[in-house]
Write a protein that holds these residues in place. Structure first.
Motif, short mmCIF file in Angstrom:
data_model
loop_
_atom_site.label_atom_id
_atom_site.label_comp_id
_atom_site.label_asym_id
_atom_site.label_seq_id
_atom_site.Cartn_x
_atom_site.Cartn_y
_atom_site.Cartn_z
N ALA A 1 0.83 -1.20 0.00
CA ALA A 1 0.00 0.00 0.00
C ALA A 1 0.86 1.25 0.00
N ASP B 1 0.96 3.73 -3.03
CA ASP B 1 0.46 5.06 -2.70
C ASP B 1 1.50 6.11 -3.05
N ASP C 1 -7.72 -2.37 -6.19
CA ASP C 1 -6.32 -1.98 -6.14
C ASP C 1 -5.92 -1.85 -4.68
N SER D 1 -3.80 0.32 -3.47
CA SER D 1 -3.47 1.71 -3.12
C SER D 1 -4.72 2.57 -2.97
N PRO D 2 -4.93 3.16 -1.79
CA PRO D 2 -6.07 4.07 -1.63
C PRO D 2 -6.02 5.26 -2.58
N VAL E 1 -7.20 4.06 -5.94
CA VAL E 1 -8.65 3.81 -5.89
C VAL E 1 -9.43 5.11 -6.02
N GLU F 1 -12.86 -0.70 -5.42
CA GLU F 1 -12.63 -0.92 -4.00
C GLU F 1 -11.15 -1.09 -3.72
N ARG F 2 -10.76 -0.65 -2.53
CA ARG F 2 -9.40 -0.88 -2.07
C ARG F 2 -9.33 -2.28 -1.45
N ASP G 1 -6.55 -6.02 -1.19
CA ASP G 1 -5.36 -6.79 -1.56
C ASP G 1 -5.84 -8.18 -1.96
#
Length: 463
Positions: free
Chosen positions: A266, A270, A332, A334-335, A338, A354-355, A357
């Protein structure tokens, strides 16, 4: 192609200065306390933050400069200087340069092998955490994650992780070095909206020029022999002659702290997405646009009911899948990615982003099409197989999986693209899927596997 060789042609300083956006950048935030400046290589700190260091030192602010690598790879073809000798030269030059910037500037050298910041990432992070705890700086100033150079990127990512985990969190400023060379004012990867500037007086400007001159091994040839030419040419140094430092101002709160699940992926992604609106140039590069057209053209059915996309990034492929599906769920890790994808797809009510994994498990549902968006090589083989087993269980009776991967590798891949597609082939055979499309190029592999083994002609009634 991005160049990290100042001897190669790049964008001139005059071109940058001619753009009014540069002079009109907002002012950098006021940094009243101690400063922690991070450099991947000795001279980065002077190039990217020399004016800041000089101005702060003159005001009596405590400044600590951390040089992460030993600098021994700056002259790989040198016939006159050994690696150990060059490392000692770079250390002495760094000390002399900081003395020019201001008295009392502390130098910490971590001695990581040049070019291997990623391999020593955890040790670097641990040392920086200790320094932040010790110094409680008002700001951490680091190489920029979007600068392109591997060591610069990884150090910037680590800096973001450390800042996000500090309480209270210091300001995070990242300085570009190579962007001025490979970029241009209209380059899509230049983060104009995040840039701020620190303007300084003539004394601080001159101090930086004197400090740069102390890096003799970089600005002059080591000898007259081949391989010992100057690393930093005058036309490159011209980018750093003005009385300003330019920083990318980041928001640390948006980057998960190290240790927060799933922190590594993340925070890494990010940082990548925060540094650039389109990190991989999927909307601008012909390579990416052509590859996307091939992937979409390889899908054996014109339309799908339910589509799951794993690794959607900023939603460019998602938007094209949306035109061929009744329902799309895009994921994904990564917020930041997203949020960008949601903004891109805001007018598509049948698409959800949606965020998540996916390596920790797939969302509930049955899928007619699963798209792996170049995520396989971030997973170890066992983790990839586990993900694929989850896909097999979630496919409908005629379900299809499409996967496409770069073949040349990268410093943060757990395995190569060829290895990923070997795992895919083994999995498909076990799971009863047939390969209905295979496209092989020097740069990427594209495979389509389906529980419906018919060709496109058979599916459409042509044979």
């Amino acid at each position: 192609m991005v160049s990290f060789d100042a001897r190669e042609p790049g964008t001139s300083a005059a071109t940058w200065e001619a753009d009014p956006r540069l002079a009109g950048l907002p002012a950098a935030p006021r940094l009243p306390g101690s400063l922690l400046v991070l450099a991947a290589h000795a001279d980065d700190e002077t190039l990217g933050a020399g004016s800041l260091i000089a101005a702060a030192a003159r005001r009596g602010q405590p400044v600590t400069v951390v040089v992460v690598t030993d600098g021994t790879a700056s002259h790989p073809a040198s016939e006159t200087t050994t690696s150990a000798e060059l490392g000692e030269v770079r250390r002495r030059e760094a000390r002399a340069a900081l003395d020019e910037l201001g008295p009392g500037v502390r130098l910490v050298m971590l001695g990581v092998p040049d070019g291997a910041v990623r391999e020593h990432r955890e040790a670097v992070r641990d040392r920086l955490v200790d320094l932040v705890d010790e110094l409680a700086p008002s700001a951490v100033v680091s190489t920029w994650r979007g600068d392109g150079h591997r060591d610069h990127r990884v150090l910037g990512e680590v800096a973001a992780e450390v800042v996000a985990g500090a309480h209270p969190a210091p300001e995070l400023l990242e300085y570009p070095v190579w962007m001025w060379h490979w970029g241009s004012p209209d380059h899509p990867d230049v983060p104009w909206a995040q840039l701020v500037q620190l303007t300084v007086d003539e004394e601080a400007r001159v101090a930086r020029q004197h400090a740069l001159a102390r890096y003799v091994s970089q600005v002059r040839p080591l000898s007259a022999r081949p391989g010992d030419e100057a690393v930093l040419r005058p036309e490159f140094l011209a980018h750093f002659a003005a009385g300003r430092d330019v920083f990318v101002r980041s928001v640390p709160a948006g980057v998960p702290a190290a240790g927060d699940a799933p922190a590594d992926d993340a925070s890494r992604f990010d940082g990548t997405h925060a540094a650039r609106d389109d990190p991989w140039g999927v909307t601008t590069r012909w390579y990416e646009r052509r590859k996307r057209a091939l992937v979409l053209g390889a899908l054996p059915d014109e339309r799908y009911g339910a589509v799951l996309e794993v690794g959607c990034s900023i939603g460019v492929v998602t938007s094209e899948l949306a035109a061929r599906a009744d329902r799309v769920l895009a994921l994904d890790v990564s917020p930041v990615a997203v949020q960008r994808a949601r903004e891109r797809l805001a007018d598509q009510p049948h698409v959800r982003v949606e965020r998540a994994d996916a390596s920790e498990g797939l969302p509930e549902g049955r899928w007619d099409l699963v798209v792996l968006g170049e995520v396989g090589y971030y997973l170890e083989p066992g983790a990839l197989t586990a993900l694929l087993d989850g896909v097999a269980a979630a496919l409908t009776a005629t379900g299809t999986l499409v996967a496409c991967h770069w073949r040349h590798g990268a410093d943060d891949f757990a395995q190569g693209g060829d290895e990923v597609h070997a795992v895919l082939a083994d999995w498909a055979e076990r799971a009863g899927l047939r390969r209905v499309v295979q496209h092989v190029e020097a740069d990427f592999l594209l495979d389509v596997f389906s529980l419906d083994g018919r060709s496109v002609a058979e599916r459409t009634g042509l044979r």
